[in-house]
Design a protein around this motif. Structure first.
Motif, mmCIF file in Angstrom:
data_model
loop_
_atom_site.group_PDB
_atom_site.id
_atom_site.type_symbol
_atom_site.label_atom_id
_atom_site.label_comp_id
_atom_site.label_asym_id
_atom_site.label_seq_id
_atom_site.Cartn_x
_atom_site.Cartn_y
_atom_site.Cartn_z
ATOM 1 N N ILE A 155 0.070 10.810 11.132
ATOM 2 C CA ILE A 155 1.288 10.032 11.334
ATOM 3 C C ILE A 155 1.183 8.742 10.523
ATOM 4 C CG2 ILE A 155 2.739 8.797 13.001
ATOM 5 C CD1 ILE A 155 1.801 10.781 15.131
ATOM 6 N N TYR A 156 2.225 8.462 9.731
ATOM 7 C CA TYR A 156 2.237 7.247 8.918
ATOM 8 C C TYR A 156 3.673 6.972 8.494
ATOM 9 C CZ TYR A 156 2.158 10.825 5.213
ATOM 10 O OH TYR A 156 2.424 11.909 4.416
ATOM 11 N N SER A 157 3.886 5.878 7.773
ATOM 12 C CA SER A 157 5.219 5.561 7.267
ATOM 13 C C SER A 157 5.126 5.142 5.801
ATOM 14 C CB SER A 157 5.873 4.444 8.086
ATOM 15 O OG SER A 157 5.279 3.192 7.806
ATOM 16 N N VAL A 158 6.247 5.308 5.097
ATOM 17 C CA VAL A 158 6.369 4.845 3.715
ATOM 18 C C VAL A 158 7.739 4.191 3.573
ATOM 19 C CG1 VAL A 158 4.811 6.574 2.741
ATOM 20 C CG2 VAL A 158 7.245 7.095 2.970
ATOM 21 N N ILE A 218 11.056 11.704 8.472
ATOM 22 C CA ILE A 218 12.204 11.249 9.262
ATOM 23 C C ILE A 218 12.772 9.970 8.656
ATOM 24 C CG2 ILE A 218 12.960 10.601 11.590
ATOM 25 C CD1 ILE A 218 10.160 12.007 12.433
ATOM 26 N N VAL A 219 14.070 9.940 8.474
ATOM 27 C CA VAL A 219 14.744 8.797 7.876
ATOM 28 C C VAL A 219 15.053 7.764 8.966
ATOM 29 C CG1 VAL A 219 16.683 8.018 6.474
ATOM 30 C CG2 VAL A 219 15.756 10.332 6.152
ATOM 31 N N ARG A 255 -8.655 14.529 19.390
ATOM 32 C CA ARG A 255 -9.570 13.403 19.265
ATOM 33 C C ARG A 255 -9.250 12.601 17.996
ATOM 34 N NH1 ARG A 255 -9.877 14.602 23.684
ATOM 35 N NH2 ARG A 255 -11.650 15.348 24.911
ATOM 36 N N THR A 256 -9.535 11.321 18.046
ATOM 37 C CA THR A 256 -9.229 10.435 16.931
ATOM 38 C C THR A 256 -10.230 10.606 15.797
ATOM 39 O OG1 THR A 256 -8.308 8.807 18.463
ATOM 40 C CG2 THR A 256 -8.840 8.045 16.240
ATOM 41 N N VAL A 257 -9.712 10.810 14.589
ATOM 42 C CA VAL A 257 -10.528 10.801 13.378
ATOM 43 C C VAL A 257 -10.399 9.443 12.686
ATOM 44 C CG1 VAL A 257 -10.963 11.895 11.142
ATOM 45 C CG2 VAL A 257 -10.215 13.287 13.087
ATOM 46 N N ASP A 258 -9.155 8.919 12.626
ATOM 47 C CA ASP A 258 -8.912 7.639 11.962
ATOM 48 C C ASP A 258 -7.647 7.019 12.550
ATOM 49 O OD1 ASP A 258 -9.270 5.536 10.274
ATOM 50 O OD2 ASP A 258 -8.846 6.634 8.422
ATOM 51 N N ASP A 259 -7.695 5.733 12.800
ATOM 52 C CA ASP A 259 -6.528 4.999 13.309
ATOM 53 C C ASP A 259 -6.582 3.591 12.730
ATOM 54 O OD1 ASP A 259 -4.341 4.048 14.689
ATOM 55 O OD2 ASP A 259 -5.376 3.877 16.619
ATOM 56 N N THR A 260 -5.966 3.410 11.575
ATOM 57 C CA THR A 260 -6.098 2.150 10.839
ATOM 58 C C THR A 260 -5.065 1.102 11.249
ATOM 59 O OG1 THR A 260 -4.571 2.775 9.060
ATOM 60 C CG2 THR A 260 -6.878 3.490 8.856
ATOM 61 N N GLY A 261 -4.048 1.546 11.982
ATOM 62 C CA GLY A 261 -2.907 0.689 12.255
ATOM 63 C C GLY A 261 -1.724 1.050 11.376
ATOM 64 N N GLU A 262 -2.007 1.720 10.247
ATOM 65 C CA GLU A 262 -0.967 2.219 9.353
ATOM 66 C C GLU A 262 -1.009 3.737 9.207
ATOM 67 O OE1 GLU A 262 -1.735 0.261 5.669
ATOM 68 O OE2 GLU A 262 -0.830 -1.639 6.303
ATOM 69 N N PHE A 263 -2.142 4.311 9.582
ATOM 70 C CA PHE A 263 -2.359 5.749 9.399
ATOM 71 C C PHE A 263 -3.150 6.283 10.588
ATOM 72 C CE2 PHE A 263 -5.273 9.122 8.057
ATOM 73 C CZ PHE A 263 -4.399 10.066 7.550
ATOM 74 N N LEU A 264 -2.644 7.365 11.200
ATOM 75 C CA LEU A 264 -3.313 7.983 12.346
ATOM 76 C C LEU A 264 -3.650 9.423 12.007
ATOM 77 C CD1 LEU A 264 -4.212 7.950 15.358
ATOM 78 C CD2 LEU A 264 -1.865 8.649 15.939
ATOM 79 N N TRP A 265 -4.908 9.807 12.294
ATOM 80 C CA TRP A 265 -5.360 11.189 12.100
ATOM 81 C C TRP A 265 -6.037 11.629 13.391
ATOM 82 C CZ3 TRP A 265 -9.443 12.814 7.812
ATOM 83 C CH2 TRP A 265 -9.661 14.201 7.897
ATOM 84 N N LEU A 266 -5.494 12.669 14.003
ATOM 85 C CA LEU A 266 -6.050 13.251 15.216
ATOM 86 C C LEU A 266 -6.428 14.699 14.944
ATOM 87 C CD1 LEU A 266 -3.465 11.940 17.849
ATOM 88 C CD2 LEU A 266 -5.708 10.975 17.340
ATOM 89 N N ARG A 267 -7.483 15.177 15.625
ATOM 90 C CA ARG A 267 -7.971 16.534 15.374
ATOM 91 C C ARG A 267 -8.332 17.217 16.689
ATOM 92 N NH1 ARG A 267 -12.911 16.288 11.766
ATOM 93 N NH2 ARG A 267 -11.437 16.435 10.034
ATOM 94 N N ASN A 319 14.400 0.710 7.510
ATOM 95 C CA ASN A 319 14.305 0.947 6.070
ATOM 96 C C ASN A 319 12.966 1.599 5.688
ATOM 97 O OD1 ASN A 319 15.501 0.820 3.485
ATOM 98 N ND2 ASN A 319 14.224 -0.952 2.947
ATOM 99 N N ARG A 320 12.668 2.715 6.353
ATOM 100 C CA ARG A 320 11.394 3.378 6.131
ATOM 101 C C ARG A 320 11.525 4.872 6.411
ATOM 102 N NH1 ARG A 320 8.027 1.757 11.709
ATOM 103 N NH2 ARG A 320 9.618 2.588 13.132
ATOM 104 N N LEU A 321 10.511 5.607 6.027
ATOM 105 C CA LEU A 321 10.367 7.014 6.382
ATOM 106 C C LEU A 321 9.159 7.147 7.300
ATOM 107 C CD1 LEU A 321 10.824 8.609 2.838
ATOM 108 C CD2 LEU A 321 12.562 8.408 4.632
ATOM 109 N N ILE A 322 9.361 7.764 8.448
ATOM 110 C CA ILE A 322 8.243 8.084 9.338
ATOM 111 C C ILE A 322 7.823 9.518 9.050
ATOM 112 C CG2 ILE A 322 7.523 8.453 11.723
ATOM 113 C CD1 ILE A 322 7.830 5.542 11.106
ATOM 114 N N VAL A 323 6.534 9.719 8.823
ATOM 115 C CA VAL A 323 6.038 11.043 8.470
ATOM 116 C C VAL A 323 5.100 11.553 9.563
ATOM 117 C CG1 VAL A 323 4.787 12.431 6.782
ATOM 118 C CG2 VAL A 323 6.216 10.519 6.010
ATOM 119 N N PHE A 324 5.418 12.733 10.069
ATOM 120 C CA PHE A 324 4.511 13.480 10.945
ATOM 121 C C PHE A 324 4.085 14.713 10.177
ATOM 122 C CE2 PHE A 324 3.746 17.192 13.507
ATOM 123 C CZ PHE A 324 2.924 16.748 14.527
ATOM 124 N N GLU A 325 2.794 14.927 10.112
ATOM 125 C CA GLU A 325 2.310 16.158 9.483
ATOM 126 C C GLU A 325 1.266 16.820 10.357
ATOM 127 O OE1 GLU A 325 0.036 17.580 5.429
ATOM 128 O OE2 GLU A 325 1.883 16.405 5.271
#
Length: 331
Positions: free
Chosen positions: A213-216, A292-293, A183-195, A298-304
């Motif tokens: 899930i987000y990117s930097v 992930i490179v 279920r969705t906790v937060d989905d800002t368009g830049e940061f996703l949190w599911l639980r 030109n970004r890092l995709i992060v899954f945690e």
């Protein structure tokens, strides 16, 4: 003459039906049994109770890094070759030891059930068997883990959330197979949190599996691994609050995370396993991070993925998060 022709046609049809039936039966296999991260070892009782069994338990008994309590990479049970028959042969993951003039391993899929992987380890004598386990034991473990990942991912594909429903996944150009029980906790368009709230065992009601899930920006490829902890702590402070002001998720300071090079979606990536905690609170648990490179953008995709499951083993919860993370595709 007419009767003879009719008789010949009937015989040919009967034989064809028998042959077709045989072909069909060859491909009809029962569903395998057994859970992920568990292997049935088919080994003579004498060997299991002596040095070959000791060596196997040593290799397979290595602890998974990043977990609060000691848990082995794989759980094993043993059966004598004389007992390997009937429903026992339907086990999903089998490691079978056989005597042979040649020493080595071979892999067979779906022999007695589906899905199933059988690793046959052959050796001439006890010393050869011990050397085989010692030299190729970790390779065998990876075979079973890889098959378990595929098994879990196939299930998740059939019950996946639609990526198009999440702003962050759309903005980042990501598809990923996440079970619909999240279920969705937060989905800002830049940061996703599911639980997902855990539904079994002592953790039921209190325990959760979580996905971030987000990117930097990709600034310096040579410092990616060194900055993973710093990045996740900044994300925790910004997006993962605790119960009161000044509380948020950070990397546990008393435990150094382990980082390894890997690949996700055919791209260079870093796998980090460690423990998280909530600053100024007592909540804690294990996490798994894939950075992930994505050079194209030109970004890092992060899954945690991180787990909160007090008083229970957490290996299998984290394994589910690993299977989800490895299903990621970047456009």
């Amino acid at each position: 003459m007419k009767k003879l022709v009719i008789l010949l046609i009937a015989i040919i049809s009967f034989v064809s039906c028998k042959e077709d039936g045989k072909k069909n039966n060859d491909f009809i296999l029962p569903t395998s049994t057994g859970n992920t991260n568990r292997v049935l070892v088919v080994m003579k009782g004498y060997d299991w109770l002596n040095r070959p069994g000791d060596e196997l338990r040593k290799i397979f008994g290595e602890h998974q890094v990043g977990l609060p309590q000691p848990e082995t990479l794989l759980s094993v049970t043993q059966i004598d070759p004389s007992g390997f028959g009937g429903f026992i042969r339907k086990n999903k993951a089998v490691l079978m030891f056989q005597k042979s003039d040649t020493t080595g391993i071979s892999i067979t899929h779906n022999k007695y059930a589906t899905p199933q992987v059988i690793v046959v380890a052959t050796a001439a004598d006890e010393e050869d068997m011990i050397d085989l386990i010692r030299n190729r034991g970790k390779e065998i473990i990876k075979i079973f883990q890889k098959e378990d990942i595929k098994f879990v991912q196939e299930i998740f594909k059939k019950e996946r959330l639609d990526p198009a429903k999440f702003k962050t996944l759309q903005n980042l150009g990501i598809t990923i197979d996440i079970p619909e029980r999240y279920r969705t906790v937060d989905d800002t368009g830049e940061f996703l949190w599911l639980r997902q709230h855990l539904q079994s065992g002592i953790a039921r009601g209190d325990g959760t599996n979580n996905i971030l899930i987000y990117s930097v920006p990709l600034n310096d490829e040579t410092t990616i691994a060194d900055n993973i902890t710093r990045v996740r702590d900044s994300i925790g402070e910004r997006y993962i609050p605790g119960a009161r002001e000044g509380m948020y998720m950070i990397t546990e300071q008393a435990y150094t995370p382990f980082t390894y090079k890997t690949t996700i979606d055919h791209k260079e990536a870093f796998e980090t396993r460690g423990k998280w905690e909530v600053k100024n609170d007592f909540m804690a648990g294990p996490f798994l991070n894939y950075t992930i490179v994505d050079k194209k953008h030109n970004r890092l995709i992060v899954f945690e993925g991180f787990t909160y499951a007090p008083s229970v083993n957490k290996r299998d919860f984290l394994f589910e998060l690993e299977a989800i993370g490895k299903s990621m595709k970047i456009k």
